[in-house]
Scaffold this active site. Structure first.
Site: not given
Ligand code: NAD
Length: 279
Positions: A51, A76, A109
């Protein structure tokens, strides 16, 4: 301040069930965003070397005045650092950026199956845990064959598997495998990354109206009641507050079942990469 419940991991450590994830939070914004998250009550932060924002997480931790044992920090190991003693070097770099002596959770990861080195990476994480550099260790994006293999070849069951999981993509094969072995499931992309109209689906809308909560709060509540760990991402403080304000209502069994029915068991609800194809 909101008290977030903790789950006990299979190694005896505990993890706050709701946290804040910083995927795609730009490095220059990360210190501010994480500082705001800590201010509104989050204590669990999920980052990753890839990240590019571990330094911002570290700066926010240092500025927070919170003691180390109040925080739960995950990072990760990236895909190109599985071989040899690279995992130790990679974790050392992450710890330096985070300003920590140890993380609470370190994850492989992606399994990168075509490289066939995820078992080696897992053996290295076991060593890093034993050296005290991560309190707990786990994996991410590991499907059942990958999980079966690391356990068969090392005898060590991961504390968590962090996988894409949201109502349209519930990954029941993985969650059932994990439940049978006490492996906590961390749901990434818990809100579907905003990539489909989850908030406009009938079960989510109905529960939102019934409880006077937002659709995002209903989906977060669904994850919590299913027993998943999650860390929805936002860079807006009002949404950080909204996403934490989920402990004053409970979805009924019928509401949970209606949201369960949004699953696409053929995998067509996936919004991001197939773990077998990330190498
Ligand atoms: P998420 O499902 O949390 O979606 C994030 C999006 O949802 C944001 O861009 C925002 O616009 C919207 N959002 C957030 N709160 C909201 C609300 N209250 N109302 C309306 N819209 C809202 O997706 P993400 O960020 O991909 O996943 C969360 C976390 O998971 C990441 O930040 C990361 O730490 C982790 N992650 C891990 C991997 C992996 O491969 N291990 C991959 C992706 C994400």
């Amino acid at each position: 301040m909101t008290t977030v419940p903790s789950l006990q991991l299979n190694d005896g450590n505990s993890i706050p069930q709701l946290g804040y994830g910083v995927f795609k939070v730009p490095p220059a914004d990360t210190e501010r965003a994480v500082s705001e998250a800590l201010e509104v009550g989050y204590r669990h932060i999920d980052t990753a070397a890839i990240y590019g924002n571990e330094e911002g997480v570290g700066a926010a931790i240092a500025a927070s005045g919170l003691s180390r044992d109040e925080l739960f920090i995950t990072t990760k190991l990236w895909n190109d650092r599985h071989d040899g003693d690279e995992p130790r070097a990679a974790l050392g770099e992450s710890l330096e950026k985070l300003g920590l002596d140890a993380v609470d959770l370190y994850l492989v990861h992606w399994p990168t199956p075509a490289r066939d080195n995820y078992v080696h990476a897992w053996t290295k994480l076991i060593e890093l845990r034993d050296a005290g550099l991560s309190r707990s260790i786990g994996v991410s994006n590991h499907l059942v064959p990958h999980l079966e293999r690391i356990v068969a070849e090392t005898g060590v069951v991961p504390a968590v598997d962090q996988i894409e999981l949201h109502p349209a993509h519930q990954q029941r094969a993985v969650t059932e495998w994990a439940a049978a072995r006490g492996v906590a499931i961390e749901a990434w992309g818990p809100l579907g990354q905003g990539k489909y109209d989850l908030f406009g689906t009938a079960p989510v809308t109905a529960a939102s109206v019934a409880h006077g909560k937002t659709p995002a709060q209903v989906v977060i509540r669904w994850h919590l009641q299913k027993g998943f760990v999650l860390f929805p991402k936002s860079v807006r403080i009002e949404r950080l507050r909204e996403n934490l304000d989920v402990f004053d209502f409970t979805l009924t069994d019928a509401e949970l079942a209606a949201i369960d029915s949004l699953d696409q068991p053929d995998g067509s609800g996936r919004v991001s990469s197939d773990p077998n194809e990330v190498n």
